[in-house]
Design a protein around this motif. Structure first.
Motif, PDB file in Angstrom:
ATOM      1  N   LEU A 102       1.011  -1.163  -0.018  1.00  0.00           N
ATOM      2  CA  LEU A 102      -0.077   0.060  -0.037  1.00  0.00           C
ATOM      3  C   LEU A 102       0.892   1.326  -0.072  1.00  0.00           C
ATOM      4  O   LEU A 102       0.600   2.151  -0.628  1.00  0.00           O
ATOM      5  N   GLY A 103       1.962   1.078   0.713  1.00  0.00           N
ATOM      6  CA  GLY A 103       2.897   2.385   0.709  1.00  0.00           C
ATOM      7  C   GLY A 103       3.547   2.754  -0.449  1.00  0.00           C
ATOM      8  O   GLY A 103       3.653   3.877  -1.189  1.00  0.00           O
ATOM      9  N   GLY A 104       3.915   1.715  -1.175  1.00  0.00           N
ATOM     10  CA  GLY A 104       4.269   1.614  -2.699  1.00  0.00           C
ATOM     11  C   GLY A 104       3.313   2.341  -3.537  1.00  0.00           C
ATOM     12  O   GLY A 104       3.549   3.299  -4.381  1.00  0.00           O
ATOM     13  N   ARG A 105       2.077   1.994  -3.367  1.00  0.00           N
ATOM     14  CA  ARG A 105       1.060   2.279  -4.429  1.00  0.00           C
ATOM     15  C   ARG A 105       0.782   3.700  -3.945  1.00  0.00           C
ATOM     16  O   ARG A 105       0.278   4.794  -4.985  1.00  0.00           O
ATOM     17  N   LEU A 106       0.630   4.088  -2.786  1.00  0.00           N
ATOM     18  CA  LEU A 106       0.485   5.459  -2.527  1.00  0.00           C
ATOM     19  C   LEU A 106       1.385   6.596  -2.854  1.00  0.00           C
ATOM     20  O   LEU A 106       1.116   7.564  -3.379  1.00  0.00           O
ATOM     21  N   SER A 107       2.772   6.004  -2.986  1.00  0.00           N
ATOM     22  CA  SER A 107       3.689   7.129  -3.388  1.00  0.00           C
ATOM     23  C   SER A 107       3.468   7.003  -4.970  1.00  0.00           C
ATOM     24  O   SER A 107       3.693   8.260  -5.514  1.00  0.00           O
ATOM     25  N   ARG A 140       0.625   7.095  -6.357  1.00  0.00           N
ATOM     26  CA  ARG A 140      -0.653   7.861  -6.641  1.00  0.00           C
ATOM     27  C   ARG A 140      -0.409   9.279  -6.078  1.00  0.00           C
ATOM     28  O   ARG A 140      -0.920  10.346  -6.830  1.00  0.00           O
ATOM     29  N   PHE A 141       0.305   9.733  -4.943  1.00  0.00           N
ATOM     30  CA  PHE A 141       0.619  11.089  -4.575  1.00  0.00           C
ATOM     31  C   PHE A 141       2.022  11.580  -4.587  1.00  0.00           C
ATOM     32  O   PHE A 141       2.140  12.920  -4.324  1.00  0.00           O
ATOM     33  N   GLY A 142       2.774  10.976  -5.309  1.00  0.00           N
ATOM     34  CA  GLY A 142       4.083  11.334  -5.548  1.00  0.00           C
ATOM     35  C   GLY A 142       5.311  10.934  -4.542  1.00  0.00           C
ATOM     36  O   GLY A 142       4.945  10.695  -3.655  1.00  0.00           O
ATOM     37  N   HIS A 143       6.118  10.392  -5.192  1.00  0.00           N
ATOM     38  CA  HIS A 143       7.378   9.427  -4.453  1.00  0.00           C
ATOM     39  C   HIS A 143       7.847  10.503  -3.474  1.00  0.00           C
ATOM     40  O   HIS A 143       8.294  10.272  -2.268  1.00  0.00           O
ATOM     41  N   ARG A 144       8.495  11.665  -3.964  1.00  0.00           N
ATOM     42  CA  ARG A 144       8.997  12.509  -3.128  1.00  0.00           C
ATOM     43  C   ARG A 144       8.238  13.086  -1.920  1.00  0.00           C
ATOM     44  O   ARG A 144       8.648  13.117  -0.616  1.00  0.00           O
ATOM     45  N   ARG A 145       6.990  13.131  -1.953  1.00  0.00           N
ATOM     46  CA  ARG A 145       5.830  13.521  -1.160  1.00  0.00           C
ATOM     47  C   ARG A 145       5.947  12.533   0.066  1.00  0.00           C
ATOM     48  O   ARG A 145       5.874  12.785   1.311  1.00  0.00           O
ATOM     49  N   LEU A 146       5.676  11.452  -0.578  1.00  0.00           N
ATOM     50  CA  LEU A 146       5.472  10.058   0.547  1.00  0.00           C
ATOM     51  C   LEU A 146       6.962   9.728   1.128  1.00  0.00           C
ATOM     52  O   LEU A 146       6.574   9.455   2.364  1.00  0.00           O
ATOM     53  N   PHE A 147       7.970  10.052   0.459  1.00  0.00           N
ATOM     54  CA  PHE A 147       9.071   9.876   1.162  1.00  0.00           C
ATOM     55  C   PHE A 147       9.434  10.676   2.414  1.00  0.00           C
ATOM     56  O   PHE A 147       9.715  10.390   3.472  1.00  0.00           O
ATOM     57  N   ILE A 148       8.972  11.955   2.091  1.00  0.00           N
ATOM     58  CA  ILE A 148       9.264  13.113   3.258  1.00  0.00           C
ATOM     59  C   ILE A 148       8.359  12.748   4.405  1.00  0.00           C
ATOM     60  O   ILE A 148       8.592  13.011   5.685  1.00  0.00           O
ATOM     61  N   VAL A 149       7.070  12.625   4.069  1.00  0.00           N
ATOM     62  CA  VAL A 149       6.114  12.351   4.971  1.00  0.00           C
ATOM     63  C   VAL A 149       6.679  10.974   5.902  1.00  0.00           C
ATOM     64  O   VAL A 149       6.511  10.894   7.026  1.00  0.00           O
ATOM     65  N   GLY A 150       7.009   9.842   5.206  1.00  0.00           N
ATOM     66  CA  GLY A 150       7.456   8.742   5.870  1.00  0.00           C
ATOM     67  C   GLY A 150       8.483   9.079   6.990  1.00  0.00           C
ATOM     68  O   GLY A 150       8.748   8.423   7.912  1.00  0.00           O
ATOM     69  N   VAL A 151       9.594  10.063   6.380  1.00  0.00           N
ATOM     70  CA  VAL A 151      10.659  10.105   7.368  1.00  0.00           C
ATOM     71  C   VAL A 151      10.376  11.029   8.356  1.00  0.00           C
ATOM     72  O   VAL A 151      10.734  10.928   9.526  1.00  0.00           O
ATOM     73  N   ALA A 152       9.611  11.951   8.110  1.00  0.00           N
ATOM     74  CA  ALA A 152       8.884  12.820   9.353  1.00  0.00           C
ATOM     75  C   ALA A 152       8.279  11.834  10.502  1.00  0.00           C
ATOM     76  O   ALA A 152       8.287  11.971  11.602  1.00  0.00           O
ATOM     77  N   GLY A 153       7.439  10.952   9.705  1.00  0.00           N
ATOM     78  CA  GLY A 153       6.622  10.203  10.736  1.00  0.00           C
ATOM     79  C   GLY A 153       7.629   9.186  11.669  1.00  0.00           C
ATOM     80  O   GLY A 153       7.436   9.027  12.857  1.00  0.00           O
ATOM     81  N   PHE A 154       8.615   8.684  10.979  1.00  0.00           N
ATOM     82  CA  PHE A 154       9.655   7.843  11.411  1.00  0.00           C
ATOM     83  C   PHE A 154      10.524   8.615  12.570  1.00  0.00           C
ATOM     84  O   PHE A 154      10.688   7.941  13.605  1.00  0.00           O
ATOM     85  N   SER A 155      10.601   9.923  12.323  1.00  0.00           N
ATOM     86  CA  SER A 155      11.408  10.522  13.171  1.00  0.00           C
ATOM     87  C   SER A 155      10.603  11.124  14.440  1.00  0.00           C
ATOM     88  O   SER A 155      11.097  10.818  15.621  1.00  0.00           O
ATOM     89  N   VAL A 156       9.396  11.304  14.259  1.00  0.00           N
ATOM     90  CA  VAL A 156       8.543  11.723  15.497  1.00  0.00           C
ATOM     91  C   VAL A 156       8.404  10.544  16.294  1.00  0.00           C
ATOM     92  O   VAL A 156       8.222  10.620  17.521  1.00  0.00           O
ATOM     93  N   ALA A 157       8.184   9.351  15.766  1.00  0.00           N
ATOM     94  CA  ALA A 157       7.905   8.067  16.266  1.00  0.00           C
ATOM     95  C   ALA A 157       9.021   7.839  17.090  1.00  0.00           C
ATOM     96  O   ALA A 157       9.091   7.075  18.272  1.00  0.00           O
ATOM     97  N   SER A 158      10.160   8.085  16.603  1.00  0.00           N
ATOM     98  CA  SER A 158      11.620   7.641  17.316  1.00  0.00           C
ATOM     99  C   SER A 158      11.556   8.564  18.608  1.00  0.00           C
ATOM    100  O   SER A 158      12.091   7.926  19.439  1.00  0.00           O
TER     101      SER A 158
END
Length: 476
Positions: free
Chosen positions: A74-79, A81-99
């Motif tokens: 689903l993550g691959g398909r979302l990227s 659908r909505f843009g690879h750079r955008r989903l990459f940045i969202v993923g890194v931000a979420g990963f950092s906050v969760a850390s």
């Protein structure tokens, strides 16, 4: 602005700083891989401070792996659908906050939620990162070099987890194994918008939510069944019910994908023999390496009585060999195509594992472990790079995220299956020898040896599949 820069910016995802961008992408993948193993060494300290029992400590690992493996497609398909750079940045931000949230946990439940968010974020950033790489490096020779760097940095994440986990936990406390992610995440978020131009989202107007729901539930049931089988028994009602549910759900997913207007995973992608062969290889590589790192770490600490830091340092030669060979693989792929280097790398991995099979219970590192672990590093370096390249070869830009999510999913599920099956084999071997009166160190060593031998069998099977499935010679 020069004509070259204008033309680069006109290309979706292109950038004149693509090699710097590659470092940012590879660092993000390094964090994803690292976080699957770095926490292992910190578990006793986490349990002591948060008053968490042994069973719940196991969920500190599972809470990360389940959403990561289940949401990758689903993550691959979302990227896509909505843009690879955008989903990459969202993923890194979420990963950092969760850390950060994990590092300041005051209870076991808090920590589990934070780990689940980490896994979910990793499922967004990992396929988006690999998709960005394939778009930034469209030229086959440049892509091979980029994948060499990617494979080296990401592969070292697997070997570095034990070392960094031991150093950080012993010197700064268990929270540091989570906080270490934050400055890297902030650096990536700050630099990526300047290094990678915004890519256009897909023209697809809808997502295949029934397909997404069934594959997420199916993979979750499968991973949960395999993860708990060693504890509750392979024939227990829990294992059988979850395994049956996984079969039904994943079969339903295939049925739905055949009929969906915009499928989450178009089954036609498997007509590409490179994608099929590459994913089968990465499934088996994941199974072999996950079991290897687990068994090798425990063997060194329980049998050879290494402390956490010694166990980590002992894996540096393997990591060095992996890094060195990953830099050479692109030139080999250019000369011989992907098929033969991938098969040869898997056979080298198998040879190192078979060599490790003969390590005794009183092994000396320089005599019994250095040679096989370096050979394993050579095999892993070649296999990670050439296997990933095969799995994304010939994929259209609008399916780059899907292909990237698929290869990550193959590796994650392979790891789950491999460690479940091979550790069960190891336990059966150890218990059988103990019943025969064999001393515990020798019985445990023999059990771990069977893990190494089983992992070698997976690597040999992978080489055979590669030679059968992937087309003969295709110079890149």
């Amino acid at each position: 602005m020069t004509v070259m820069t204008q033309s680069l910016q006109a290309m979706p995802g292109a950038t004149p700083y693509r090699w710097w961008a590659l470092i940012a992408l590879a660092l993000a993948q390094f964090l994803v891989v690292l976080d699957a193993s770095i926490v292992n060494i910190a578990l006793p300290a986490i349990g002591s401070e948060l008053h968490v029992g042994t069973n719940m400590l196991g969920w500190v690992i599972t809470a990360y792996v389940l959403p990561f493996g289940g949401l990758l497609l689903l993550g691959g398909r979302l990227s896509d659908r909505f843009g690879h750079r955008r989903l990459f940045i969202v993923g890194v931000a979420g990963f950092s906050v969760a850390s950060v949230a994990a590092g300041v946990s005051v209870s076991g439940d808090w920590l589990l939620v934070a780990r689940a968010v980490q896994g979910t974020s990793a499922a967004l950033l990992a396929p988006a990162a690999l998709a960005l790489l394939t778009k930034l490096f469209a030229d086959p020779q440049d892509r091979a070099k980029a994948l060499g760097i990617w494979g080296a940095i990401a592969g070292i994440g697997s070997a570095a987890g034990v070392l960094l986990g031991g150093i950080l936990t012993s010197s700064l406390g268990w929270s540091s194994v989570f906080f270490v992610n934050v400055p890297v995440g902030v650096l990536i978020i700050a630099t990526v918008p300047f290094l990678i131009s915004k890519d256009a989202p897909s023209k697809r107007t809808s997502l295949d939510m029934p397909g997404a729901a069934t594959v997420i539930a199916g993979i979750t049931a499968l991973v949960t069944a395999l993860s708990g089988a060693e504890r509750v028994g392979w024939a227990s009602p829990q294992t059988l019910i979850l395994a049956s549910a996984a079969v039904i759900l994943l079969s339903s997913f295939i049925f739905l994908e055949n009929r969906a207007a915009n499928p989450l995973m178009p089954l036609s992608i498997f007509r590409n023999r490179w994608v099929t062969g590459g994913n089968l290889a990465m499934f088996l590589i994941g199974g072999a390496t996950t079991a290897l790192f687990f068994a090798l770490s425990v063997y060194m600490q329980q049998i050879l009585h290494y402390d956490a830091m010694q166990a980590g340092l002992s894996q540096l030669p393997m990591a060095g060999a992996l890094f060195a060979i990953a830099g050479v693989v692109p030139a080999v792929v250019k000369a011989f195509g992907t098929r033969r280097p991938l098969a040869a790398s898997l056979l080298l991995l198998a040879a190192g594992l078979i060599w490790l099979f003969f390590a005794p219970s009183d092994a000396e590192f320089a005599i019994h472990l250095l040679g096989p672990t370096m050979l394993i590093g050579v095999g892993l370096g070649g296999a990670f790079v050439s296997g990933t390249e095969a799995a994304v070869h010939g994929v259209a830009d609008e399916e780059a995220g899907l292909a990237s999510g698929l290869v990550n999913t193959s590796q994650q599920i392979g790891g789950t299956v491999g460690i479940a099956v091979l550790t069960a084999l190891s336990s059966a071997r150890t218990e059988g020898l103990l019943e025969q009166g064999v001393a515990q160190p020798q019985a445990l060593t023999s059990g771990f040896a069977w893990v190494f031998l089983g992992a070698a069998a997976l690597a040999i099977l992978g080489a055979s599949i590669v030679l059968i499935v992937i087309p003969a010679l295709k110079k890149r």
